[in-house]
Design a protein around this motif. Structure first.
Motif, PDB file in Angstrom:
ATOM      1  N   MET A 122       0.857  -1.174   0.000  1.00  0.00           N
ATOM      2  CA  MET A 122       0.000   0.000   0.000  1.00  0.00           C
ATOM      3  C   MET A 122       0.901   1.234   0.000  1.00  0.00           C
ATOM      4  N   ARG A 123       0.553   2.200  -0.834  1.00  0.00           N
ATOM      5  CA  ARG A 123       1.327   3.427  -0.893  1.00  0.00           C
ATOM      6  C   ARG A 123       0.398   4.624  -0.772  1.00  0.00           C
ATOM      7  N   GLU A 124       1.008   5.788  -0.594  1.00  0.00           N
ATOM      8  CA  GLU A 124       0.214   7.015  -0.567  1.00  0.00           C
ATOM      9  C   GLU A 124      -0.271   7.329  -1.975  1.00  0.00           C
ATOM     10  N   ILE A 125      -1.340   8.085  -2.040  1.00  0.00           N
ATOM     11  CA  ILE A 125      -1.886   8.500  -3.329  1.00  0.00           C
ATOM     12  C   ILE A 125      -0.894   9.441  -4.007  1.00  0.00           C
ATOM     13  N   GLN A 126      -0.719   9.242  -5.316  1.00  0.00           N
ATOM     14  CA  GLN A 126       0.222  10.036  -6.104  1.00  0.00           C
ATOM     15  C   GLN A 126      -0.528  10.846  -7.156  1.00  0.00           C
ATOM     16  N   LEU A 127       0.193  11.754  -7.785  1.00  0.00           N
ATOM     17  CA  LEU A 127      -0.402  12.596  -8.819  1.00  0.00           C
ATOM     18  C   LEU A 127      -1.053  11.753  -9.917  1.00  0.00           C
ATOM     19  N   GLN A 128      -0.395  10.683 -10.324  1.00  0.00           N
ATOM     20  CA  GLN A 128      -0.956   9.830 -11.379  1.00  0.00           C
ATOM     21  C   GLN A 128      -2.336   9.286 -10.996  1.00  0.00           C
ATOM     22  N   ASP A 129      -2.545   9.045  -9.698  1.00  0.00           N
ATOM     23  CA  ASP A 129      -3.844   8.553  -9.236  1.00  0.00           C
ATOM     24  C   ASP A 129      -4.923   9.609  -9.385  1.00  0.00           C
ATOM     25  N   THR A 130      -4.544  10.862  -9.188  1.00  0.00           N
ATOM     26  CA  THR A 130      -5.499  11.962  -9.336  1.00  0.00           C
ATOM     27  C   THR A 130      -6.005  12.032 -10.774  1.00  0.00           C
ATOM     28  N   PHE A 131      -5.094  11.869 -11.735  1.00  0.00           N
ATOM     29  CA  PHE A 131      -5.501  11.894 -13.140  1.00  0.00           C
ATOM     30  C   PHE A 131      -6.371  10.686 -13.486  1.00  0.00           C
ATOM     31  N   LYS A 132      -6.018   9.519 -12.948  1.00  0.00           N
ATOM     32  CA  LYS A 132      -6.832   8.323 -13.187  1.00  0.00           C
ATOM     33  C   LYS A 132      -8.236   8.523 -12.630  1.00  0.00           C
ATOM     34  N   LEU A 133      -8.314   9.067 -11.425  1.00  0.00           N
ATOM     35  CA  LEU A 133      -9.623   9.297 -10.813  1.00  0.00           C
ATOM     36  C   LEU A 133     -10.405  10.343 -11.598  1.00  0.00           C
ATOM     37  N   ALA A 134      -9.744  11.406 -12.038  1.00  0.00           N
ATOM     38  CA  ALA A 134     -10.424  12.448 -12.809  1.00  0.00           C
ATOM     39  C   ALA A 134     -11.020  11.861 -14.094  1.00  0.00           C
ATOM     40  N   LYS A 135     -10.267  10.992 -14.760  1.00  0.00           N
ATOM     41  CA  LYS A 135     -10.770  10.349 -15.983  1.00  0.00           C
ATOM     42  C   LYS A 135     -11.959   9.447 -15.663  1.00  0.00           C
ATOM     43  N   LEU A 136     -11.861   8.727 -14.559  1.00  0.00           N
ATOM     44  CA  LEU A 136     -12.942   7.840 -14.142  1.00  0.00           C
ATOM     45  C   LEU A 136     -14.196   8.645 -13.811  1.00  0.00           C
ATOM     46  N   ILE A 137     -14.026   9.743 -13.102  1.00  0.00           N
ATOM     47  CA  ILE A 137     -15.161  10.612 -12.767  1.00  0.00           C
ATOM     48  C   ILE A 137     -15.792  11.159 -14.036  1.00  0.00           C
ATOM     49  N   ARG A 138     -14.956  11.584 -14.973  1.00  0.00           N
ATOM     50  CA  ARG A 138     -15.475  12.126 -16.228  1.00  0.00           C
ATOM     51  C   ARG A 138     -16.226  11.063 -17.027  1.00  0.00           C
ATOM     52  N   GLU A 139     -15.655   9.869 -17.115  1.00  0.00           N
ATOM     53  CA  GLU A 139     -16.276   8.782 -17.882  1.00  0.00           C
ATOM     54  C   GLU A 139     -17.619   8.353 -17.296  1.00  0.00           C
ATOM     55  N   THR A 140     -17.761   8.458 -16.004  1.00  0.00           N
ATOM     56  CA  THR A 140     -18.996   7.999 -15.342  1.00  0.00           C
ATOM     57  C   THR A 140     -19.976   9.143 -15.076  1.00  0.00           C
ATOM     58  N   ASN A 141     -19.603  10.355 -15.459  1.00  0.00           N
ATOM     59  CA  ASN A 141     -20.445  11.537 -15.205  1.00  0.00           C
ATOM     60  C   ASN A 141     -20.811  11.654 -13.725  1.00  0.00           C
ATOM     61  N   ALA A 142     -19.837  11.383 -12.874  1.00  0.00           N
ATOM     62  CA  ALA A 142     -20.094  11.350 -11.433  1.00  0.00           C
ATOM     63  C   ALA A 142     -19.750  12.654 -10.724  1.00  0.00           C
ATOM     64  N   SER A 143     -19.274  13.663 -11.454  1.00  0.00           N
ATOM     65  CA  SER A 143     -18.811  14.886 -10.776  1.00  0.00           C
ATOM     66  C   SER A 143     -19.876  15.561  -9.929  1.00  0.00           C
ATOM     67  N   ASP A 144     -21.104  15.637 -10.442  1.00  0.00           N
ATOM     68  CA  ASP A 144     -22.154  16.323  -9.678  1.00  0.00           C
ATOM     69  C   ASP A 144     -22.451  15.604  -8.364  1.00  0.00           C
ATOM     70  N   LYS A 145     -22.550  14.283  -8.429  1.00  0.00           N
ATOM     71  CA  LYS A 145     -22.855  13.509  -7.220  1.00  0.00           C
ATOM     72  C   LYS A 145     -21.703  13.603  -6.220  1.00  0.00           C
ATOM     73  N   ILE A 146     -20.475  13.546  -6.709  1.00  0.00           N
ATOM     74  CA  ILE A 146     -19.316  13.654  -5.815  1.00  0.00           C
ATOM     75  C   ILE A 146     -19.260  15.053  -5.213  1.00  0.00           C
ATOM     76  N   ALA A 147     -19.549  16.069  -6.007  1.00  0.00           N
ATOM     77  CA  ALA A 147     -19.579  17.443  -5.486  1.00  0.00           C
ATOM     78  C   ALA A 147     -20.637  17.572  -4.402  1.00  0.00           C
ATOM     79  N   GLU A 148     -21.764  16.921  -4.601  1.00  0.00           N
ATOM     80  CA  GLU A 148     -22.838  16.931  -3.605  1.00  0.00           C
ATOM     81  C   GLU A 148     -22.368  16.256  -2.301  1.00  0.00           C
ATOM     82  N   MET A 149     -21.689  15.122  -2.443  1.00  0.00           N
ATOM     83  CA  MET A 149     -21.178  14.424  -1.267  1.00  0.00           C
ATOM     84  C   MET A 149     -20.096  15.254  -0.568  1.00  0.00           C
ATOM     85  N   LEU A 150     -19.255  15.910  -1.360  1.00  0.00           N
ATOM     86  CA  LEU A 150     -18.218  16.776  -0.793  1.00  0.00           C
ATOM     87  C   LEU A 150     -18.850  17.895   0.028  1.00  0.00           C
TER      88      LEU A 150
END
Length: 151
Positions: free
Chosen positions: A1-29
């Motif tokens: 197990m390692r700490e989250i890295q910059l590359q993970d942020t980009f992977k997550l951003a792509k995943l959020i974009r592909e799933t159209n999850a930004s609004d729901k995540i923003a709501e949870m935030l």
């Protein structure tokens, strides 16, 4: 197990974009932000009242509450992280982007995507808990969500 890295942020951003999850995540935030704000305001009010009274007992109690606040805020962040990861897993299944989830979690857990795909749900839940304990998940999702909107 390692700490989250910059590359993970980009992977997550792509995943959020592909799933159209930004609004729901923003709501949870926002929901977690509101809980964190309310807890902070409560402790600040108590601190101000104890300083005004100049009572040592009140000051000591305010210090204890400040420590409790930090713990509460960390717990909100962990709960948020687990909730969002489970939400993304659910959305990923609907949008055929499971491989992206395996790559993201597998990278952080330092196992390849194929091995990640074979993990039990109980094991994945434990991995997610470890990730949330090692990292500031709240900021990670906030930053990745903002990045996804900018992409």
């Amino acid at each position: 197990m390692r700490e989250i890295q910059l590359q993970d942020t980009f992977k997550l951003a792509k995943l959020i974009r592909e799933t159209n999850a930004s609004d729901k995540i923003a709501e949870m935030l926002e929901e977690v932000n509101e809980k964190r704000r309310a807890a902070r305001e409560k402790v600040l009010k108590m601190k101000q009242e104890s300083e005004a009274s100049n009572d040592e007992k009140d000051l000591e109690e305010a210090k204890i509450k400040a420590v409790e606040l930090k713990t509460i805020q960390e717990e909100f962040s962990k709960q948020f992280g687990i909730k969002v990861v489970m939400f993304i897993i659910n959305v990923a299944a609907e949008n055929n982007v499971e491989k992206m989830v395996y790559e993201l979690l597998g990278g952080i857990c330092e196992i390849d995507a194929e091995e990640m795909a074979k993990q039990s749900l109980k094991s994945v839940k434990e991995m997610i808990k470890q990730i949330t304990e090692m990292n500031d998940i709240f900021d990670f999702f906030k930053d990745a969500g903002e990045l996804a909107q900018d992409m």
